[in-house]
Design a protein around this motif. Structure first.
Motif, PDB file in Angstrom:
ATOM      1  N   GLY A   1       0.815  -1.209   0.000  1.00 60.00           N
ATOM      2  CA  GLY A   1       0.000   0.000   0.000  1.00 60.00           C
ATOM      3  C   GLY A   1       0.848   1.257   0.000  1.00 60.00           C
ATOM      4  N   TRP A   2       1.925   1.248   0.790  1.00 61.49           N
ATOM      5  CA  TRP A   2       2.822   2.403   0.824  1.00 61.49           C
ATOM      6  C   TRP A   2       3.548   2.578  -0.506  1.00 61.49           C
ATOM      7  CZ3 TRP A   2       2.499   6.359   3.739  1.00 61.49           C
ATOM      8  CH2 TRP A   2       2.007   6.243   5.038  1.00 61.49           C
ATOM      9  N   ILE A   3       3.922   1.469  -1.144  1.00 66.57           N
ATOM     10  CA  ILE A   3       4.561   1.562  -2.462  1.00 66.57           C
ATOM     11  C   ILE A   3       3.605   2.203  -3.465  1.00 66.57           C
ATOM     12  CG2 ILE A   3       5.427   0.204  -4.421  1.00 66.57           C
ATOM     13  CD1 ILE A   3       6.605  -1.758  -2.396  1.00 66.57           C
ATOM     14  N   ALA A   4       2.341   1.775  -3.431  1.00 62.74           N
ATOM     15  CA  ALA A   4       1.339   2.359  -4.333  1.00 62.74           C
ATOM     16  C   ALA A   4       1.157   3.845  -4.046  1.00 62.74           C
ATOM     17  CB  ALA A   4       0.012   1.617  -4.182  1.00 62.74           C
ATOM     18  N   TYR A   5       1.094   4.196  -2.765  1.00 63.87           N
ATOM     19  CA  TYR A   5       0.928   5.601  -2.383  1.00 63.87           C
ATOM     20  C   TYR A   5       2.100   6.445  -2.876  1.00 63.87           C
ATOM     21  CZ  TYR A   5       1.042   9.764   0.566  1.00 63.87           C
ATOM     22  OH  TYR A   5       1.132  11.057   1.013  1.00 63.87           O
ATOM     23  N   GLN A   6       3.326   5.975  -2.623  1.00 60.04           N
ATOM     24  CA  GLN A   6       4.514   6.733  -3.014  1.00 60.04           C
ATOM     25  C   GLN A   6       4.644   6.827  -4.536  1.00 60.04           C
ATOM     26  OE1 GLN A   6       7.404   4.452  -0.880  1.00 60.04           O
ATOM     27  NE2 GLN A   6       7.070   5.530   1.046  1.00 60.04           N
ATOM     28  N   ASN A   7       4.097   5.843  -5.252  1.00 61.69           N
ATOM     29  CA  ASN A   7       4.161   5.873  -6.705  1.00 61.69           C
ATOM     30  C   ASN A   7       3.150   6.858  -7.292  1.00 61.69           C
ATOM     31  OD1 ASN A   7       5.026   4.727  -9.366  1.00 61.69           O
ATOM     32  ND2 ASN A   7       2.887   4.105  -9.442  1.00 61.69           N
ATOM     33  N   TYR A   8       1.961   6.900  -6.709  1.00 58.87           N
ATOM     34  CA  TYR A   8       0.893   7.698  -7.310  1.00 58.87           C
ATOM     35  C   TYR A   8       0.729   9.092  -6.728  1.00 58.87           C
ATOM     36  CZ  TYR A   8      -1.070   4.438 -10.629  1.00 58.87           C
ATOM     37  OH  TYR A   8      -1.252   3.648 -11.718  1.00 58.87           O
ATOM     38  N   GLN A   9       1.203   9.307  -5.503  1.00 62.81           N
ATOM     39  CA  GLN A   9       0.994  10.622  -4.906  1.00 62.81           C
ATOM     40  C   GLN A   9       1.570  11.763  -5.753  1.00 62.81           C
ATOM     41  OE1 GLN A   9       3.458  12.813  -3.042  1.00 62.81           O
ATOM     42  NE2 GLN A   9       2.587  12.945  -0.975  1.00 62.81           N
ATOM     43  N   PRO A  10       2.847  11.676  -6.202  1.00 61.63           N
ATOM     44  CA  PRO A  10       3.364  12.770  -7.038  1.00 61.63           C
ATOM     45  C   PRO A  10       2.614  12.911  -8.358  1.00 61.63           C
ATOM     46  CG  PRO A  10       5.153  11.357  -6.225  1.00 61.63           C
ATOM     47  CD  PRO A  10       3.868  10.641  -5.962  1.00 61.63           C
ATOM     48  N   LYS A  11       2.222  11.784  -8.972  1.00 63.18           N
ATOM     49  CA  LYS A  11       1.515  11.831 -10.252  1.00 63.18           C
ATOM     50  C   LYS A  11       0.143  12.479 -10.104  1.00 63.18           C
ATOM     51  CE  LYS A  11       3.769   7.602 -11.890  1.00 63.18           C
ATOM     52  NZ  LYS A  11       3.571   6.196 -12.327  1.00 63.18           N
TER      53      LYS A  11
END
Length: 413
Positions: free
Chosen positions: A70-80
């Motif tokens: 979940g954190w990987i997904a968050y860190q991947n999509y938050q900037p985008k």
């Protein structure tokens, strides 16, 4: 909202009491009495198991894995998402809010977890409330992205991101604190080794996970994340209730914990344990990729991120052997030795010249970082008063989050 002023303990002979803002309470089988009635804890509830309960442990590992993903997904999509919806001007504010939430929320959730341990006999309500809330936010984010919100409704997105951070922080500390219920003290290092293996392997395949996430797209990623967290959370709940089935759905009181625990929790020490682990983790993920790429480019075709993957894989391979060493040496000696060696090896990687020196320091760091990861949380539990276990785990994770929050804030300023 529950008001809570803290837990204390008073010992009168063989009877144990809790003291809170609501007065003196006697605790037996999770039942509280505002009157000062004394009675003994039934012997069948004073349990001491020499074997780990693996079904419960693997449920916890599965939940932990879903949190990491979940954190990987968050860190991947938050900037985008910030770029897509023109929120880049709020990047600094969002990073600051994220850091504050991750530092403050775990101890608050821990307080609630400890309260429910004695009010309802277990900490499951706090865990499931956080998990359900996190899954709901996952779904809400997915729905928002599917609907392609207009100018007005797009402001829902940063609010949902903040709520998701809070939800994830609410259940993580109480959930991981359940490890003490089904893993004997002498097997805590091995349990932490398993958690370390899982986390390191997931982070090692992060590029693959990110590719899958990008293929799914943001809406499906958040839907999947919500489902995975919810299912793993309910699996943990079911297995915990199976564990409590012999004690009337209440947590048992281990003999080695339910003694005359008059000592105070060492909050400063626990914060130090978390901060040491958080500092090493932060440098590993934020500093090592660029440093290793610059210093080892002549001897390897791997870029810095893949070199960090190699460190993580080595750490995963070494976790079980190192856990045996930690058990023999003791938690406190293992922590101090691994923390000092980790700091020295990090300094060598960052500042010393020479390819072979950096390579050697990287291997040494992989070993010491493994020992640090295995010893830190069990030592935090060891330094916690029995009645503040979940709160102290929250303090530990505040320490873990602090260095990363500071570094991320410095990077965007």
């Amino acid at each position: 909202m529950l008001s809570y002023t803290g837990l204390g303990k008073r010992n009168l002979g063989n009877e144990y009491f809790l003291k809170s803002g609501m007065g003196l309470r006697c605790v037996d089988e999770g039942v509280t009495h505002t009157e000062m009635n004394t009675f003994s804890i039934p012997q069948q509830h004073l349990t001491s198991s020499s074997t780990a309960r693996w079904k419960q442990l693997w449920s916890l590992v599965a939940l932990y894995a879903s949190v990491v993903i979940g954190w990987i997904a968050y860190q991947n999509y938050q900037p985008k998402l910030l770029v897509k919806f023109n929120f880049t001007d709020f990047t600094i504010l969002l990073v600051a809010v994220e850091a504050i939430i991750l530092v403050i929320t775990p101890p608050l959730a821990g307080r609630l977890g400890d309260r429910y341990r004695f009010k309802q006999g277990h900490r499951i309500p706090v865990i499931m409330a956080g998990i359900s809330f996190a899954a709901m936010i996952f779904m809400a984010v997915a729905f928002t992205l599917f609907s392609n919100p207009g100018e007005i409704f797009k402001w829902i997105l940063p609010v949902l991101i903040v709520l998701w951070l809070i939800a994830m922080s609410i259940f993580t500390s109480p959930a991981l604190s359940t490890m003490e219920l089904f893993v004997p003290v002498d097997k805590l290092p091995k349990a932490m080794a398993i958690m370390t293996i899982v986390a390191n392997l997931i982070y090692a395949i992060e590029p693959v996970i990110v590719d899958i996430i990008d293929t799914l797209g943001a809406p499906l990623t958040f839907i999947t994340g919500g489902v995975v967290v919810l299912l793993s959370g309910y699996a943990l709940k079911k297995n915990l209730f199976d564990l409590f089935s012999t004690t009337n759905n209440k947590e048992s009181f281990p003999v080695d914990s339910f003694q005359k625990d008059n000592r105070k929790s060492r909050y400063g020490m626990i914060m130090l344990l978390g901060t040491a682990l958080g500092l090493c983790t932060t440098i590993l993920f934020n500093v090592f990729p660029q440093t290793l790429d610059a210093k080892l480019s002549d001897v390897t075709a791997l870029d810095g991120k893949l070199q960090v993957v190699m460190v993580l894989l080595l750490s995963a391979v070494l976790s079980l052997p190192v856990s045996t060493w930690v058990n023999k040496l003791g938690l406190e000696k293992s922590f101090y030795a691994s923390a000092i060696v980790s700091l020295l090896s990090m300094a060598g990687i960052i500042w010393l010249p020479g390819v072979w020196v950096v390579l050697l320091a990287s291997v040494v760091f992989a070993i010491s970082f493994t020992a640090l990861s295995i010893s830190a949380l069990p030592l935090a539990l060891k330094n916690s008063n029995y009645y503040e276990k979940v709160f102290c785990v929250g303090i530990f994770f505040s320490g873990v989050a602090l260095p990363d929050g500071v570094v991320e804030l410095l990077q965007v300023i």
